[in-house]
Structure formats: C-alpha cells, structure tokens
Enzyme design. Structure first.
Site, mmCIF file in Angstrom:
data_model
loop_
_atom_site.group_PDB
_atom_site.id
_atom_site.type_symbol
_atom_site.label_atom_id
_atom_site.label_comp_id
_atom_site.label_asym_id
_atom_site.label_seq_id
_atom_site.Cartn_x
_atom_site.Cartn_y
_atom_site.Cartn_z
ATOM 1 N N SER A 297 0.868 -1.252 0.005
ATOM 2 C CA SER A 297 -0.038 0.080 0.128
ATOM 3 C C SER A 297 0.812 1.304 -0.063
ATOM 4 O O SER A 297 1.965 1.205 0.478
ATOM 5 C CB SER A 297 -0.836 0.089 1.157
ATOM 6 O OG SER A 297 -0.077 0.506 2.403
ATOM 7 N N ASP A 298 0.371 2.447 -0.386
ATOM 8 C CA ASP A 298 0.935 3.538 -0.201
ATOM 9 C C ASP A 298 0.855 3.758 1.298
ATOM 10 O O ASP A 298 0.213 3.094 2.167
ATOM 11 C CB ASP A 298 0.216 4.676 -1.020
ATOM 12 C CG ASP A 298 1.439 5.759 -1.238
ATOM 13 O OD1 ASP A 298 2.268 5.948 -0.456
ATOM 14 O OD2 ASP A 298 1.131 6.696 -2.136
ATOM 15 N N CYS A 299 1.757 5.034 1.739
ATOM 16 C CA CYS A 299 1.993 5.210 3.424
ATOM 17 C C CYS A 299 0.925 5.941 3.795
ATOM 18 O O CYS A 299 1.427 7.327 3.904
ATOM 19 C CB CYS A 299 3.265 5.615 3.277
ATOM 20 S SG CYS A 299 4.686 4.479 2.651
#
Ligand SMILES: *[C@@H]1O[C@H](CO)[C@@H](O)[C@H](O)[C@H]1NC(C)=O
Ligand SMILES: *[C@@H]1O[C@H](CO)[C@@H](O)[C@H](O)[C@H]1NC(C)=O
Ligand SMILES: *[C@@H]1O[C@H](CO)[C@@H](O)[C@H](O)[C@H]1NC(C)=O
Ligand SMILES: *[C@@H]1O[C@H](CO)[C@@H](O)[C@H](O)[C@H]1NC(C)=O
Length: 769
Positions: A297-299
């Site tokens: 996932s992106d952060c």
C-alpha cells in the site's frame, strides 16, 4: 537481529579498556541486515527456510509454518519485526530509488561512509531522451549503488520506484516523477528501468539484484488541487480510459518488466479505494498479469481509506478488506494494529495472512536475504568504492544531455561558439541552484555542477540572480539588463522548484511565476547578443510570450537535470552535445486550466460541454509545444523504404463480419494473432553536425470507438554522424499496435484506413478482412 542482541549484551559488559570490542560494535553497525546468519546462530543450519539448496516455495512454506499468528503480523508492515528464535532480524521494506538511491524512505541513510549517491535527472527529463538503453543503464547503476550501500548497512533491498502514473494534467505536482503523458513511453520507461534495477548476474532468472515497485496503482495523478486532495479523491474513470491510458504502464511493468512489486494508491477509483479492491489487486495484478512478488500500500493507504474516506465502519473491517483484496504489505502500521483483532472477529482467516507473507518472504528470498552472509554472495564485493564512481557520474551528465529539449532556435543563436562568445550574462533564480536540480525523491548527490559553474567552464560569466527566488515577487530588472547589454550572449535560467510543484501540491496555473516573464522580456530587449531562455521545471508552461518574442532567440527545457545538470546545459549550449530530447508531455496554454478542472479524469473530449480532452492523443486545441517536440542543431529527412498499403485479417468463413458490416474486429481473434508487418525507413542527417535522433512512428486509426486522434506505435533513437543515413525498422503487430480500446474496454482492430506518420511523412494503410 541475532547479531545485534549479542553485541548489545557485549556493550553492557564492556569496560572502558576494551577498546577492541567497542570497535567490533561500531563495525557491526556498518554491516548488512540478513537472516540465517550461521556465525551468530548455529541453529539456523537446521531450518529448511535457510537451506539455499531448496526451492523458494519450499523454503517460504517452511518459514510460514514456524510462525505464530502474532509473529506473522510482524511481516505485513514496512517496519517488519524480528523473530530472534529463528534468526530473523528486523527489516525495513521502505527504500526509494526514483532517480538514484534516495534517503526519502527510512530504509536508506547516508553517513560518512557513503555520504552521497549518483543523482540522475528527475525522471521526466530522462524520459525525454526516448532512449530505452539509457533507462536500463541508469537502473543498473542505481541498483549497483543500492547493493553497495546495503552491504554496509545503509540501505535496503526493496525500492518503491518507479512512479509510472500517466502525467494526465499539466498541473500535477508529481508529474516530474513520471515518464510523461504517453502510455507507450511510460511502459517502455517502466519496464526498462525495472530491468536495470532488478536483473541479477548469473543464470537464475528468479534472482533479484534489488526489488523494484511500480506505483501508484491506479489512476492516481492528483495530489492537492484547490482543496481536493489525494486522500479523499474519487477518480471517476471510464472503462475505456482505464484500459487504454491508466493501466497499460502497469501491465507492461508486471508482464514485460517482471517487477517484484506494485503499490496501490491513496485515491478511490469509481468509488472503491484501490487498496481494498479485489478486482484491481487479486483480479488484475495477480490474476491476469501474474505478478511474481508483493502488493504494497502507499503510506498509509489503509489508514486513509478507514480514517479519511470512512470506507469501512471499523478498523478491523478495513484490515480484512485490504488483505482479502490482495494487499500483502502495509506501508504504515495500520495492519500491524488491527489484523489480529480482525482474525479474532472472524473477518479474515489466518490463511489469508499466510498468503500475504508468502509473497513478502518469497521476494526477500529472491534477494538472498535468507542465504546468510551477503559478503559471500553475488554483489557481496560491492561497497562504498562503487558509489559515485566517475563512470556513474558521467552517466548522470550523459542522461541530462540526452534529455534536454531544444524548443526554439532562431538561426545563428545556438550553439554558442566559445571562440566568438567571450562573455556571457547568466541571469535568473535557477542560474546557480544545486538542490533544485535533483527534484523530489532525491538523495544526497555525489556533488553538484550548477548551470553557472557549467557555463563558466567555457567562458567568462557575469551572474545576476534577477529574482530572490523562483516566485519572483519583484524582479531586479536593472542589474540584469545591464549585464545582458554588455555581454556577448545571455542565458536566463528560469522556471520553478519544489516550492511551486511537489508532492501534495499541484499548480493552479501554467504561467511563469511572479515577474519572471517581465524579467525575461526586459532582459531580451536590452541584450546585445543572443538570448537563451532555459526553463527548469517538471511540468510545462505557457511561454507563448517568449516563443513569439524574436529577441528570445532560443528556448531550452531542462527538466530537473540532476547533479551534473549545469555541465549538461553547458554541453548543449556550446554544442559539445547536439540536443536530442523530445517533450514527453504537451505544453498547454494558460486558458486550458480555466476550461479543465483537474478532477475531471476523462481523456477524451466532450463536444457537448466544450471539454477539450487531454494529451496529444485526444486534445485538439491550441498548444504551446506538443508531445514529441524538440529540435536539433541539424535536420533530418525520413523516407519510407518499406510498408504495406493493405493488411488483411484472415477471418473464418462463418465470422459474423463476413456476412454483415463490421467497423472493427476483436484483437484477440485467433486470425489476427501473430499478424505483423514491417515498416522500414531511411533516415538521413542532412547537416554536418553528428546527432542522435528519435524516430517516432504514430498512427491515426479510423474514427471508430472514440479512438485517439493519433497514438505512438513505436520509437527508436539512432545516432547519425554528419551527412549520413541509416535504416530504422519497426515491426508492427496488427492486434497489439494498431488496435484501440472500445467503450467496454475490449481491444479492437478498426477496419478501414489507418494513417502512419513519421515526422511530416504520412502513409495510408488499409486494414481489411
Ligand atoms: C538442504 O536441502 C537439501 C535438499 O533437500 C538436503 O539434501 C540437505 O540435507 C539440506 N541441508 C541441511 C543442512 O539440512
Ligand atoms: C475462513 O475459512 C472457512 C473455512 O475454510 C470459510 O468457511 C470462511 O468463509 C473463511 N472466512 C473468511 C472470512 O474468508
Ligand atoms: C554558485 O553556487 C555555488 C554552489 O552553491 C557556490 O559555491 C557559489 O558561490 C555560487 N556562485 C555565486 C557567484 O553566487
Ligand atoms: C542511448 O543511451 C546509451 C547509454 O547512455 C548511449 O550509449 C547511446 O548512445 C544512446 N543512444 C543514442 C542513439 O543516443
């Protein structure tokens, strides 16, 4: 990490006279993180997952079955935990290498041991080189430096680069990180850079030098525009735009580049967060494209779809949805906090977590992380001496040279001759910048050569900043005019920097900021000699004032040209290198942003409301400069040597198109498989200057299915000495290259007249049955 625990115990016991032990402790901090270290934990020899002669699947399965649920959950977040009883140390998954090893992620640091790494141009400029061997060569250098830093404990093995989102809107603050607006160029850039990063020496094709990651999946290209931010944005995308614009770079990255990871984005696509969408993750990436690796996932996209988008009622549901959709690793801590409770609540089975960590461990296994001491493995000999080598730094300069785009050149302006130009006025807020040149997702470079320093190597210069910064509230016009009036030539280095386009910050207009245009115009009026406008930026500008001003004799776009940018700019200005870059994106007029909300994802124009569409493939309005623009100090001619005028798709006798009128046929039909033809071109350099030249092959398909007005089928960069010629060959696959995506997302080959374009050359080709 076992060795850490042992040495910290030593530290406690060490007394002041045990200097030798202290130095052992210090050197331990400069060693790499790895599992299965037989030297500190003899027991590891008995673990199947540490046995390099077993297959990856068997090793991973052995490891997974040794872990408790709580331990498994340690391995689905970027700051992965340790299990000392198994000799597994902590591992930080998050490192970045967009255009050089970067310290933006917590997995990578620069210290006295490795104070910097080679900083290549920001991607948008490298893309402008249209040279796929360059893309790969940069990837190879970056992965060599990454391995060298890993070996001394300063970097990880997993890099969340490249960014291959389509540069859909000129205002996007992260457009600079991407290879531009064209799906084919983005695909070629992504797969080539990934190969350069990942491909390991030796005969084991599953082995990884470092693991790359294509991001941000998908339809992510808005950061923060007039209060709409990426954490809340729902990208409404048609199936047609999805399949012919947003998805192709990702598909190519997985299938052609064999990337080890894909990152899902923050935004929603058609009402669903990408990291919670089983169709996009399990269905497409893993099911259709067969990703061999992990989805991250992106952060922290999971936190965002729970806390910002309120997509689920409880955090446990959010955790379950993400993992069940096919997410393997969470950048952030959300899954670390809520996954166990999700299992306890029956929202997800432990087997789903097994699947996720299996993908994560398999990636680390391919990197050699579980093979014991890295110094005894491939790349084990690399170290600080292999970072910032003269060859690597020369490639950074070469990449900038190859990317720089000459947009305007009045006869007799460029190149400047160092024998006749004795003095140069160097003006502008970007004329002597360092950090501006490396853009974002940067590292610490080996060293900088600023434009002023680069130019000063060839002639005497007078430097006048002209504005205190790129915002240029009030230009100091008088000093600048005085310098230009007395110098043999003038170079204005203008444009912007991260204060005006960056992550989380999109532009609202396309004009040069503040009084920059006033400064340029006034200086040009006062100048004694040629006036060269150099624009340093990621995105394009409405510079019609300068394009139409005869006193501005040349315009160069230099992107963010990297650590050696100033040297490369001087190489082009003085003709040591003949410019060969071409714009990877359209430059629109300012009026475009008044007509087009950034939030409208549609690529295609809508005549019913005046929406003009996006990119050279669909937009038909006025442009300042367009995709593929770029001049040379020489001229080229193209002649067609071979191309068919008719291609027939051999359909079965009972095919529906035999008995009724069809506008197109399915590109997956058996009959059109392996149907290909050659286009051969004779390309001539008509001038005496040696040059590199990119040959573009475009096609305009028949007007069915709302198809693009023109699209790129292929490009090839060739090198030609003065007055020489060469052949360029394109193999055109009818189904792959000539097809368009219909309204429902199916690939179709339009029947009828297709027009092939190479420069001003046009060739008609009829596709029939
Ligand atoms: C590693 O696996 C191989 C192949 O199964 C086996 O022959 C060997 O004994 C194993 N080594 C150890 C130390 O268990
Ligand atoms: C968990 O596994 C059981 C047994 O295989 C299955 O019936 C159930 O649907 C699974 N639950 C979830 C949430 O996937
Ligand atoms: C130009 O920038 C360099 C690097 O930051 C600096 O050392 C130098 O003093 C600057 N030159 C001028 C004339 O300001
Ligand atoms: C492409 O880049 C490579 C690597 O820098 C270079 O050797 C080659 O000459 C370039 N090709 C052309 C046609 O400029």
């Amino acid at each position: 990490m076992a060795s850490f625990i042992v040495s910290s115990v030593f530290l406690v016991l060490v007394s002041w006279h045990c200097l030798s032990l202290i130095s052992v402790r210090v050197s331990a901090q400069t060693s790499p993180v790895f599992a299965c270290d037989a030297a500190t934990n003899p027991q590891v020899a008995s673990f199947g997952f540490c046995n390099a002669s077993l297959g990856t699947d068997a090793r991973v399965a052995d490891l997974v079955q040794r872990l408790t649920l709580q331990e498994k959950i340690l391995f689905i977040v970027n700051g992965a935990g340790s299990v000392s009883r198994l000799g597994i140390p902590k591992y930080e998954w998050w490192s970045e290498a967009l255009h050089g090893v970067s310290n933006v992620g917590p997995g990578t640091k620069f210290t006295g041991l490795v104070p910097g790494a080679t900083s290549f141009p920001q991607v948008i400029l490298t893309a402008a080189s249209f040279n796929t061997s360059l893309f790969e060569a940069i990837g190879r250098v970056v992965s060599t430096e990454a391995r060298a830093m890993y070996n001394v404990g300063l970097a990880g093995l997993t890099y969340w680069s490249p960014n291959i989102n389509i540069f859909r809107d000129p205002r996007w603050g992260r457009g600079q990180e991407t290879p531009g607006e064209d799906p084919l160029l983005s695909s070629k850039y992504g797969s080539s850079y990934v190969k350069g990063l990942q491909q390991a020496d030796g005969d084991d094709p599953s082995r990884l030098k470092v693991a790359a990651c294509c991001k941000h999946y998908t339809a992510y290209d808005l950061d923060n525009w007039k209060g709409v931010d990426r954490y809340h944005f729902n990208a409404v995308v048609t199936q047609q735009d999805m399949d012919d614009t947003f998805q192709p770079p990702f598909k190519s990255c997985v299938i052609d580049g064999n990337v080890a990871s894909v990152m899902c984005s923050y935004n929603q696509v058609n009402g669903k967060p990408t990291c919670a969408d089983p169709d996009l993750l399990s269905g497409v990436i893993r099911g259709q494209w067969k990703l061999n690796g992990y989805i991250v996932s992106d952060c922290d996209s999971v936190d965002v779809f729970y806390n910002n988008q309120h997509y689920t009622k409880t955090p446990e549901e959010a955790a379950a949805k993400a993992i069940l959709a096919g997410l393997d690793l969470n950048c952030g801590s959300f899954l670390g906090q809520h996954t166990e409770a999700a299992v306890k609540a029956g929202l997800l089975n432990e087997s789903a977590i097994d699947k996720a960590i299996t993908n994560n461990f398999a990636t680390l296994m391919r990197l050699g992380f579980f093979d014991g001491d890295p110094s005894k493995q491939p790349y084990g000999e690399l170290g600080p001496k292999d970072v910032c080598t003269p060859e690597h730094q020369e490639l950074a300069r070469e990449a900038a040279r190859q990317g720089i785009v000459l947009l305007k050149n009045k006869a007799g302006s460029l190149p400047l001759s160092p024998t006749t130009i004795k003095t140069l006025a160097v003006i502008g807020p970007n004329a002597n910048v360092t950090k501006t040149m490396i853009g974002n997702y940067e590292g610490i470079p080996c060293k900088y050569t600023t434009p002023l320093q680069g130019l000063t190597t060839s002639v005497a210069t007078t430097y006048v900043p002209g504005c205190t910064n790129v915002a240029c509230g009030t230009a100091q016009v008088d000093d600048a005019k005085k310098a230009a009036a007395s110098a043999d030539a003038t170079v204005l280095v203008m444009g912007i920097d991260q204060s005006l386009e960056r992550e989380s910050f999109d532009r609202v207009d396309l004009l040069l900021p503040g009084q920059q245009s006033l400064l340029i115009t006034e200086v040009a009026k006062a100048a004694k000699g040629p006036v060269i406008l150099v624009i340093m930026s990621g995105g394009g500008f409405d510079v019609s004032f300068a394009k139409n001003d005869d006193k501005v004799t040349s315009i160069l776009w230099v992107g963010y040209p990297g650590e050696a940018g100033g040297a490369a700019i001087a190489d082009v200005i003085f003709g040591y290198y003949n410019p060969s870059g071409r714009l990877p994106m359209t430059w629109y007029p300012q009026s475009y942003v008044d007509k087009v909300p950034m939030t409208n994802m549609n690529m295609r124009p809508d005549p019913s409301n005046g929406y003009p569409g996006r990119t050279y493939r669909f937009y038909t309005g006025e442009t300042i400069y367009t995709f593929g623009d770029g001049l040379s100090y020489t001229t080229f001619s193209h002649k067609l040597a071979k191309a068919p005028t008719l291609v027939s798709i051999p359909l079965e006798g009972d095919h529906v198109c035999r008995s009724s009128e069809c506008k197109s046929v399915e590109a997956i039909e058996q009959s059109c498989k392996n149907l290909a033809f050659d286009v051969h071109l004779r390309v001539q350099n008509r001038g005496s200057y040696g040059a590199s030249h990119t040959v573009f092959l475009f096609s305009t398909p028949p007007m069915v299915h709302n198809s693009p007005r023109k699209h790129l089928l292929g490009f090839e960069k060739v090198s030609l000495s003065g007055k020489s010629e060469t052949f360029v060959r394109f193999k055109v696959d009818v189904c792959k290259d000539l097809s368009v995506v219909d309204e429902l997302g199916s690939r179709k080959v339009a029947l009828g007249q297709h027009v092939l374009h190479v420069g001003s050359l046009k060739h008609s080709l009829t596709v029939g049955i």
